[in-house]
Motif scaffolding. Structure first.
Motif, PDB file in Angstrom:
ATOM      1  N   ILE A  99       1.660   1.035   5.619  1.00  0.00           N
ATOM      2  CA  ILE A  99       0.174   1.383   5.508  1.00  0.00           C
ATOM      3  C   ILE A  99      -0.488   0.579   6.526  1.00  0.00           C
ATOM      4  CG2 ILE A  99      -2.063   1.401   4.368  1.00  0.00           C
ATOM      5  CD1 ILE A  99      -0.642   1.104   1.592  1.00  0.00           C
ATOM      6  N   LEU A 100      -1.407   1.330   7.408  1.00  0.00           N
ATOM      7  CA  LEU A 100      -1.977   0.680   8.628  1.00  0.00           C
ATOM      8  C   LEU A 100      -3.552   0.727   8.225  1.00  0.00           C
ATOM      9  CD1 LEU A 100      -2.037  -0.788  11.397  1.00  0.00           C
ATOM     10  CD2 LEU A 100      -2.440   1.666  12.192  1.00  0.00           C
ATOM     11  N   VAL A 101      -4.082  -0.502   8.401  1.00  0.00           N
ATOM     12  CA  VAL A 101      -5.688  -0.508   8.041  1.00  0.00           C
ATOM     13  C   VAL A 101      -6.390  -1.144   9.327  1.00  0.00           C
ATOM     14  CG1 VAL A 101      -7.400  -1.461   6.715  1.00  0.00           C
ATOM     15  CG2 VAL A 101      -5.088  -0.967   5.603  1.00  0.00           C
ATOM     16  N   LEU A 102      -7.151  -0.254   9.955  1.00  0.00           N
ATOM     17  CA  LEU A 102      -7.815  -0.962  11.059  1.00  0.00           C
ATOM     18  C   LEU A 102      -9.144  -1.566  10.639  1.00  0.00           C
ATOM     19  CD1 LEU A 102      -8.446  -0.926  14.142  1.00  0.00           C
ATOM     20  CD2 LEU A 102      -9.590   1.538  13.851  1.00  0.00           C
ATOM     21  N   ARG A 103      -9.388  -2.793  11.026  1.00  0.00           N
ATOM     22  CA  ARG A 103     -10.494  -3.539  10.954  1.00  0.00           C
ATOM     23  C   ARG A 103     -10.528  -4.884  11.876  1.00  0.00           C
ATOM     24  NH1 ARG A 103     -14.858  -3.465   7.752  1.00  0.00           N
ATOM     25  NH2 ARG A 103     -16.140  -5.211   7.396  1.00  0.00           N
ATOM     26  N   ALA A 104     -10.754  -4.403  13.307  1.00  0.00           N
ATOM     27  CA  ALA A 104     -10.364  -5.308  14.087  1.00  0.00           C
ATOM     28  C   ALA A 104     -11.701  -5.984  14.488  1.00  0.00           C
ATOM     29  CB  ALA A 104      -9.961  -4.691  15.648  1.00  0.00           C
ATOM     30  N   LEU A 105     -12.160  -6.919  13.606  1.00  0.00           N
ATOM     31  CA  LEU A 105     -13.382  -7.429  13.658  1.00  0.00           C
ATOM     32  C   LEU A 105     -13.296  -9.011  13.355  1.00  0.00           C
ATOM     33  CD1 LEU A 105     -15.324  -4.894  11.943  1.00  0.00           C
ATOM     34  CD2 LEU A 105     -15.565  -5.288  14.398  1.00  0.00           C
ATOM     35  N   GLY A 106     -14.052  -9.811  12.824  1.00  0.00           N
ATOM     36  CA  GLY A 106     -14.215 -11.208  12.529  1.00  0.00           C
ATOM     37  C   GLY A 106     -13.936 -11.457  11.339  1.00  0.00           C
ATOM     38  N   LEU A 107     -13.739 -12.816  11.018  1.00  0.00           N
ATOM     39  CA  LEU A 107     -13.368 -13.439   9.790  1.00  0.00           C
ATOM     40  C   LEU A 107     -14.221 -12.847   8.489  1.00  0.00           C
ATOM     41  CD1 LEU A 107     -11.643 -15.475   7.930  1.00  0.00           C
ATOM     42  CD2 LEU A 107     -13.505 -17.093   8.721  1.00  0.00           C
TER      43      LEU A 107
ATOM     44  N   ALA B 177      -2.534  -0.099  -5.319  1.00  0.00           N
ATOM     45  CA  ALA B 177      -2.176   1.594  -5.179  1.00  0.00           C
ATOM     46  C   ALA B 177      -0.790   1.736  -4.682  1.00  0.00           C
ATOM     47  CB  ALA B 177      -3.416   2.144  -4.496  1.00  0.00           C
ATOM     48  N   TYR B 178      -0.394   0.858  -3.633  1.00  0.00           N
ATOM     49  CA  TYR B 178       0.847   1.114  -2.971  1.00  0.00           C
ATOM     50  C   TYR B 178       1.620  -0.313  -3.064  1.00  0.00           C
ATOM     51  CZ  TYR B 178      -1.531   5.262  -1.241  1.00  0.00           C
ATOM     52  OH  TYR B 178      -2.157   6.534  -0.875  1.00  0.00           O
ATOM     53  N   PRO B 179       2.075  -0.655  -3.958  1.00  0.00           N
ATOM     54  CA  PRO B 179       2.771  -1.884  -4.164  1.00  0.00           C
ATOM     55  C   PRO B 179       3.920  -2.036  -3.329  1.00  0.00           C
ATOM     56  CG  PRO B 179       3.134  -0.623  -6.095  1.00  0.00           C
ATOM     57  CD  PRO B 179       2.190   0.198  -5.330  1.00  0.00           C
ATOM     58  N   GLN B 180       4.695  -0.829  -3.009  1.00  0.00           N
ATOM     59  CA  GLN B 180       6.014  -0.678  -2.410  1.00  0.00           C
ATOM     60  C   GLN B 180       5.875  -0.724  -0.809  1.00  0.00           C
ATOM     61  OE1 GLN B 180       8.626  -1.641  -4.150  1.00  0.00           O
ATOM     62  NE2 GLN B 180       7.147  -1.777  -5.992  1.00  0.00           N
ATOM     63  N   HIS B 181       4.710  -0.469  -0.285  1.00  0.00           N
ATOM     64  CA  HIS B 181       4.437  -0.259   0.938  1.00  0.00           C
ATOM     65  C   HIS B 181       3.995  -1.658   1.709  1.00  0.00           C
ATOM     66  CE1 HIS B 181       3.960   3.787  -0.392  1.00  0.00           C
ATOM     67  NE2 HIS B 181       3.459   4.041   0.773  1.00  0.00           N
ATOM     68  N   GLU B 182       4.557  -1.676   3.093  1.00  0.00           N
ATOM     69  CA  GLU B 182       4.273  -2.902   4.085  1.00  0.00           C
ATOM     70  C   GLU B 182       2.746  -2.770   4.078  1.00  0.00           C
ATOM     71  OE1 GLU B 182       5.368  -5.069   7.872  1.00  0.00           O
ATOM     72  OE2 GLU B 182       5.881  -3.340   7.710  1.00  0.00           O
ATOM     73  N   LEU B 183       1.599  -3.596   4.181  1.00  0.00           N
ATOM     74  CA  LEU B 183       0.333  -3.413   4.464  1.00  0.00           C
ATOM     75  C   LEU B 183       0.144  -4.108   5.783  1.00  0.00           C
ATOM     76  CD1 LEU B 183      -2.652  -3.548   1.902  1.00  0.00           C
ATOM     77  CD2 LEU B 183      -2.827  -3.999   4.672  1.00  0.00           C
ATOM     78  N   VAL B 184      -0.119  -3.472   6.826  1.00  0.00           N
ATOM     79  CA  VAL B 184      -0.199  -3.839   8.088  1.00  0.00           C
ATOM     80  C   VAL B 184      -1.697  -3.790   8.491  1.00  0.00           C
ATOM     81  CG1 VAL B 184       0.453  -3.830  10.368  1.00  0.00           C
ATOM     82  CG2 VAL B 184       2.103  -3.090   8.776  1.00  0.00           C
ATOM     83  N   LEU B 185      -2.217  -4.706   8.971  1.00  0.00           N
ATOM     84  CA  LEU B 185      -3.554  -4.933   9.342  1.00  0.00           C
ATOM     85  C   LEU B 185      -3.931  -4.996  10.696  1.00  0.00           C
ATOM     86  CD1 LEU B 185      -6.939  -5.134   8.467  1.00  0.00           C
ATOM     87  CD2 LEU B 185      -6.318  -7.868   8.629  1.00  0.00           C
ATOM     88  N   ALA B 186      -4.492  -4.046  11.523  1.00  0.00           N
ATOM     89  CA  ALA B 186      -4.743  -4.251  12.616  1.00  0.00           C
ATOM     90  C   ALA B 186      -6.185  -4.737  13.037  1.00  0.00           C
ATOM     91  CB  ALA B 186      -4.999  -2.775  13.544  1.00  0.00           C
ATOM     92  N   ALA B 187      -5.990  -6.032  13.768  1.00  0.00           N
ATOM     93  CA  ALA B 187      -7.109  -7.070  13.705  1.00  0.00           C
ATOM     94  C   ALA B 187      -6.731  -7.865  14.899  1.00  0.00           C
ATOM     95  CB  ALA B 187      -7.382  -7.677  12.379  1.00  0.00           C
ATOM     96  N   PRO B 188      -7.621  -8.797  15.239  1.00  0.00           N
ATOM     97  CA  PRO B 188      -7.337  -9.755  16.212  1.00  0.00           C
ATOM     98  C   PRO B 188      -6.199 -10.742  15.589  1.00  0.00           C
ATOM     99  CG  PRO B 188      -9.891  -9.498  15.900  1.00  0.00           C
ATOM    100  CD  PRO B 188      -9.273  -8.735  14.902  1.00  0.00           C
TER     101      PRO B 188
ATOM    102  N   HIS C 252     -13.043   0.082   9.853  1.00  0.00           N
ATOM    103  CA  HIS C 252     -13.563  -0.482  10.908  1.00  0.00           C
ATOM    104  C   HIS C 252     -15.044   0.165  11.333  1.00  0.00           C
ATOM    105  CE1 HIS C 252     -13.329  -2.632  14.943  1.00  0.00           C
ATOM    106  NE2 HIS C 252     -14.268  -1.799  15.129  1.00  0.00           N
ATOM    107  N   GLY C 253     -15.127   1.332  11.129  1.00  0.00           N
ATOM    108  CA  GLY C 253     -16.419   2.067  11.456  1.00  0.00           C
ATOM    109  C   GLY C 253     -16.523   3.440  10.791  1.00  0.00           C
ATOM    110  N   ASN C 254     -17.319   4.376  11.650  1.00  0.00           N
ATOM    111  CA  ASN C 254     -17.464   5.610  11.112  1.00  0.00           C
ATOM    112  C   ASN C 254     -17.676   6.530  12.350  1.00  0.00           C
ATOM    113  OD1 ASN C 254     -18.357   7.846   9.718  1.00  0.00           O
ATOM    114  ND2 ASN C 254     -20.280   7.570  10.020  1.00  0.00           N
TER     115      ASN C 254
END
Length: 358
Positions: free
Chosen positions: A17-25, A41-52, A96-98
């Motif tokens: 799973i890729l989650v985009l939230r490239a913002l601050g703390l 919801a996705y316990p077997q997936h790798e959760l990757v966060l696109a962030a600084p 991240h946004g809309n």
């Protein structure tokens, strides 16, 4: 309760799973309820966060992110591309946004599914309608709920780190903020810090990268030693910062990332608001957190410019006396078993804070 901490080592056989939230703390911490819902919801997936990349330690410390894929843009902009390798994500999530700016970099990765808010310019994206007047934690939980993933905006807590605090039992004062519009005047922070110090509290000032001069100015005006300033030339390492906040008597801060860290760790806090209403970015409405805001006749969600170059007029309506009164009314923090082991000092009685008349 935070689930077991995920492994930092990716496995090639795991869907991602890729989650985009490239913002601050603060943005990361307000997204914790949504991220936790995805983990459940996705316990077997790798959760990757696109962030600084600088948020990597904080992201893993939430207990719900496996790893950070470095991604950033100037200011609060959206990265134009995401350096994704391997098969497309099973799910891509826009936290991240809309609209096109944040939808398109995710669609370019050809995910099997995309979770995002609907936008007139993106008719191929089916999602819920964006609402302007909505708390940030609720916004992203509502997005996931629309896609059939239950998410609780109050599920925001993270575990305290195991290491010792550099100032156990202290009142933490953070005078900085990303924009001047959300930065309370330094002389008022100094008046508060001085009164607390005079009342017998240990007071420390925290400073992010580049905020050292501001924190040192406050320390001098408050009559505190230079050693009371933590950070400044660079950000405090997240583990040290989190340990400090987790074992603090209280946190006094503007509308910035440290306020959300206090909420996530359950540390009593007084948070000062100006251009943006607490109902959008404020702490949970419980006795251990107090949000101060004086909107006047403009009781709108965003009556000012959150990125303005001058302190917002609503922020300037907050007095030092009001902040000290709010601190005095905070409940004592809940002492964790690890605090006893690590030698945290008992908090001073909250009612002992003298309140200046001006």
């Amino acid at each position: 309760m935070t689930p077991p901490r995920p492994s930092p080592h990716p496995r090639a056989d795991r869907p991602r799973i890729l989650v985009l939230r490239a913002l601050g703390l603060g943005d990361l911490l307000t997204a914790v309820p949504a991220l936790r819902a995805l983990r459940t919801a996705y316990p077997q997936h790798e959760l990757v966060l696109a962030a600084p990349g600088r948020l990597a330690e904080a992201a893993v410390a939430t207990g719900v992110v496996d790893r950070v894929l470095p991604a950033s843009a100037p200011g609060r902009g959206v990265p134009r591309r995401i350096d994704w390798a391997g098969p497309p994500p099973a799910v891509a999530v826009d936290l991240h946004g809309n609209g096109p700016a944040s939808h398109l970099p995710l669609l370019a990765l050809r995910p099997v599914r995309l979770f995002a808010y609907a936008h007139p310019a993106m008719p191929r994206v089916l999602g819920p309608v964006w609402r302007e007047d909505e708390h940030e934690r609720s916004r992203w939980c509502r997005l996931l709920t629309w896609y059939g993933i239950p998410a609780d905006p109050d599920d925001l807590r993270i575990d305290a780190p195991p290491g010792p605090s550099p100032a156990p039992g202290a009142v933490v004062v953070h005078p900085g903020a990303d924009a001047a519009a959300r930065r309370w005047p330094p002389e008022r922070f100094a008046a508060v810090a001085h009164a607390l110090h005079r009342a017998g509290h240990r007071v420390v000032l925290t400073a992010g990268a580049g905020e050292g001069p501001l924190a040192r100015q406050v320390a001098v005006q408050a009559g505190l030693p230079p050693s009371a300033v933590l950070g400044g030339s660079a950000d405090l390492p997240f583990g040290e910062l989190a340990a400090l906040v987790a074992r603090a008597r209280a946190v006094i801060v503007g509308d910035t990332g440290l306020a959300h860290l206090a909420s996530a760790l359950g540390t009593p806090s007084v948070v000062l608001f100006g251009p943006v209403a607490p109902r959008l970015w404020g702490p949970p409405r419980v006795p251990r957190h107090r949000a101060l805001w004086h909107p006047g006749h403009l009781d709108r969600a965003r009556p000012g410019d959150a990125h303005g170059g001058q302190p917002d007029e609503r922020l300037l309506r907050i007095t030092a006396a009001e902040v000290l009164t709010a601190v005095a009314r905070l409940p004592e923090p809940v002492r964790r078993p690890e605090d006893v082991r690590l030698g945290a000092r008992p908090a001073a009685a909250p009612g002992s804070v003298p309140v200046p008349v001006s």
